[in-house]
Design a protein around this motif. Structure first.
Motif, mmCIF file in Angstrom:
data_model
loop_
_atom_site.group_PDB
_atom_site.id
_atom_site.type_symbol
_atom_site.label_atom_id
_atom_site.label_comp_id
_atom_site.label_asym_id
_atom_site.label_seq_id
_atom_site.Cartn_x
_atom_site.Cartn_y
_atom_site.Cartn_z
ATOM 1 N N GLY A 1 0.797 -1.222 0.000
ATOM 2 C CA GLY A 1 0.000 0.000 0.000
ATOM 3 C C GLY A 1 0.826 1.266 0.000
ATOM 4 O O GLY A 1 0.314 2.340 0.338
ATOM 5 N N ASP A 2 2.097 1.175 -0.391
ATOM 6 C CA ASP A 2 2.983 2.343 -0.416
ATOM 7 C C ASP A 2 2.347 3.497 -1.180
ATOM 8 O O ASP A 2 1.727 3.307 -2.229
ATOM 9 N N ILE A 3 2.534 4.712 -0.656
ATOM 10 C CA ILE A 3 1.983 5.912 -1.285
ATOM 11 C C ILE A 3 3.064 6.812 -1.863
ATOM 12 O O ILE A 3 2.784 7.757 -2.592
ATOM 13 N N LEU A 4 4.340 6.524 -1.572
ATOM 14 C CA LEU A 4 5.420 7.387 -2.049
ATOM 15 C C LEU A 4 5.473 7.425 -3.564
ATOM 16 O O LEU A 4 5.749 8.472 -4.173
ATOM 17 N N GLY A 5 5.238 6.279 -4.207
ATOM 18 C CA GLY A 5 5.275 6.243 -5.667
ATOM 19 C C GLY A 5 4.241 7.155 -6.285
ATOM 20 O O GLY A 5 4.518 7.848 -7.272
ATOM 21 N N ALA A 6 3.030 7.158 -5.715
ATOM 22 C CA ALA A 6 1.971 8.022 -6.250
ATOM 23 C C ALA A 6 2.347 9.491 -6.116
ATOM 24 O O ALA A 6 2.160 10.288 -7.044
ATOM 25 N N TYR A 7 2.918 9.873 -4.970
ATOM 26 C CA TYR A 7 3.320 11.265 -4.788
ATOM 27 C C TYR A 7 4.476 11.624 -5.709
ATOM 28 O O TYR A 7 4.538 12.741 -6.235
ATOM 29 N N GLY A 8 5.410 10.703 -5.889
ATOM 30 C CA GLY A 8 6.515 10.971 -6.796
ATOM 31 C C GLY A 8 6.036 11.202 -8.216
ATOM 32 O O GLY A 8 6.477 12.133 -8.908
ATOM 33 N N LEU A 9 5.095 10.368 -8.683
ATOM 34 C CA LEU A 9 4.554 10.522 -10.033
ATOM 35 C C LEU A 9 3.813 11.843 -10.178
ATOM 36 O O LEU A 9 4.005 12.583 -11.154
ATOM 37 N N VAL A 10 2.954 12.150 -9.210
ATOM 38 C CA VAL A 10 2.203 13.413 -9.263
ATOM 39 C C VAL A 10 3.156 14.601 -9.196
ATOM 40 O O VAL A 10 2.966 15.607 -9.907
ATOM 41 N N GLY A 11 4.198 14.509 -8.366
ATOM 42 C CA GLY A 11 5.168 15.593 -8.287
ATOM 43 C C GLY A 11 5.855 15.841 -9.615
ATOM 44 O O GLY A 11 6.028 16.999 -10.041
ATOM 45 N N LEU A 12 6.251 14.786 -10.306
ATOM 46 C CA LEU A 12 6.892 14.938 -11.619
ATOM 47 C C LEU A 12 5.979 15.670 -12.592
ATOM 48 O O LEU A 12 6.408 16.585 -13.315
ATOM 49 N N ILE A 13 4.711 15.282 -12.613
ATOM 50 C CA ILE A 13 3.774 15.847 -13.592
ATOM 51 C C ILE A 13 3.391 17.280 -13.240
ATOM 52 O O ILE A 13 3.427 18.185 -14.099
ATOM 53 N N LEU A 14 3.037 17.521 -11.983
ATOM 54 C CA LEU A 14 2.517 18.838 -11.616
ATOM 55 C C LEU A 14 3.606 19.896 -11.511
ATOM 56 O O LEU A 14 3.351 21.070 -11.808
ATOM 57 N N VAL A 15 4.806 19.518 -11.102
ATOM 58 C CA VAL A 15 5.896 20.502 -11.096
ATOM 59 C C VAL A 15 6.195 20.944 -12.522
ATOM 60 O O VAL A 15 6.383 22.135 -12.799
ATOM 61 N N ALA A 16 6.231 19.985 -13.443
ATOM 62 C CA ALA A 16 6.504 20.327 -14.845
ATOM 63 C C ALA A 16 5.393 21.186 -15.447
ATOM 64 O O ALA A 16 5.654 22.108 -16.227
#
Length: 414
Positions: free
Chosen positions: A129-144
């Protein structure tokens, strides 16, 4: 010829940090423990729309009522908001200290890529149930796509995405009504037993591929498709530009309104979901998924509401002696990544079948008590590190991978 950018300056010192984000993260870790530990349970029948067991004592049922109403699906939007808020804090701070735009963006990109790696390893070794991957993916997209966009653009996207979440919830209600008019086929909805069954695998090597099969679905589903995390992060971008949590005393009206609206919405939807699980509401199993949909969408309101409460609390504490309890909780908040991972290090060997297998015998009340105990262990560790003036080990590693070896030591960065 390749130009190498100069190392970015170190982040702010511990005594320069804002109270509200760290206080919220510290309490959030307790809520995360309460929300995650039921997912380790196995061997008993889970509800048709939750992972909570359908049996248990009266105390177990009361604990389920509280957790489903106030905790489940309310914590990860709160985490997402604080994650997005931290992105803007880091970005603004590094620019103010002389970092150039490209270098700061490069640090953020590396940081979020490494969060994906952390999440993958976390899922492979311990917790599907790790959530770090989801935040990492969203961070990549939304920062860009959004970090440098105008406030008006952020508000428009927030309105559109929030409207889509509300529309999806309404369509789920209508769809559930239509389905309820039809005869329910046998086994129409098998619940979440297949997911919780991952913890029943007695061989740790055999459990690894099972966890890694589920993890990408969670990264994409929770990270993007439900839209809750992107909306929470975009809201955080808007709020961080105004210093809502750095100077909560200047935003009391906003914080009060968010708390007054968000928490009742979340709790009413959560209560309906809990009563469905407990069998109090006469909802057919074939359509009980709709309460789960409403639980998830209302979690955004709850997560933002909880953040607002901690902003109000920080405003009240500003200028006062914080005392040992607040100091201990904020010590956890400063090391939220390490404490989050430590929860899995403690819980997985105790609860999963490849470890001691307590997930097969503990009820909901005992599991909640274990969650509190695990959180208190991380509090003790965080306080010890705070007294020594050290970051958490996971923060240190992520910082070194993101910034390079010249980032320095000291209190944890924002």
């Amino acid at each position: 010829m390749t130009t190498v950018a100069a190392p970015l300056p170190s982040s702010m010192r511990g005594d320069q940090r804002s109270l509200a984000p760290d206080l919220a993260r510290g309490v959030m870790l307790l809520l995360i423990a309460l929300a995650n530990t039921p997912w380790y349970l196995y061997g008993s029948t889970a509800g048709s729309s939750t992972v909570h067991p359908t049996d248990g004592s009266m105390l177990d049922r009361v604990v389920q009522l509280v957790i489903i109403t106030a905790v489940d699906s309310r914590v990860y939007p709160m985490f997402a908001f604080l994650f997005g808020y931290g992105i803007v804090q880091l970005y603004q701070r590094q620019l103010a200290r002389g970092g150039d735009e490209r270098s700061v963006r490069r640090v953020l990109r590396r940081r979020h890529l490494w969060m994906l790696v952390f999440g993958f390893v976390h899922a492979a070794l311990l917790w599907y149930g790790d959530i770090l991957g989801a935040y990492g993916l969203v961070g990549l997209i939304l920062v860009a796509g959004f970090l440098r966009r105008r406030d008006t653009t952020l508000v428009v996207w927030l309105a559109v995405l929030t409207a889509l979440i509300v529309l999806g919830s309404l369509l789920a209600v209508v769809g559930a009504y239509l389905v309820a008019q039809l005869p329910a086929p046998e086994g129409a909805f098998a619940g979440l037993g297949m997911i919780t069954g991952i913890n029943g695998i007695e061989s740790w090597p055999a459990s690894v591929p099972a966890r890694l099969t589920f993890w990408p679905l969670l990264v994409l589903g929770q990270g993007l498709f439900t839209l809750v995390i992107p909306v929470a992060v975009l809201a955080a971008f808007w709020a961080a530009r105004r210093g809502v949590l750095e100077h909560p005393e200047q935003h009391l009206t906003l914080l009060r309104r968010v708390a007054a609206i968000g928490l009742p919405v979340a709790w009413v939807a959560g209560l309906a979901h809990a009563l469905d699980h407990l069998g109090v509401l006469p909802v057919p199993d074939s359509v009980s998924w709709v309460s789960s949909v409403l639980q998830g969408s209302s979690g955004l309101a709850g997560g933002l509401g909880y953040v607002a409460v901690f902003g109000l609390l920080a405003a009240r504490l500003r200028g006062r002696h914080q005392g040992p309890v607040v100091g201990a909780v904020t010590a956890v908040g400063k090391r939220s990544l390490s404490c989050y991972l430590a929860q899995s290090v403690l819980c997985a060997p105790l609860l999963a079948a490849w470890g001691l297998g307590l997930g097969a015998v503990l009820g909901s009340a005992a599991t909640a008590l274990l969650a509190v105990g695990v959180w208190l262990v991380t509090v003790a560790g965080a306080v010890l590190l705070e007294r020594r003036g050290e970051r958490g080990p996971a923060e240190t590693l992520l910082r070194r991978l993101s910034y390079g070896r010249t980032s320095g030591r000291g209190a944890v960065a924002g």
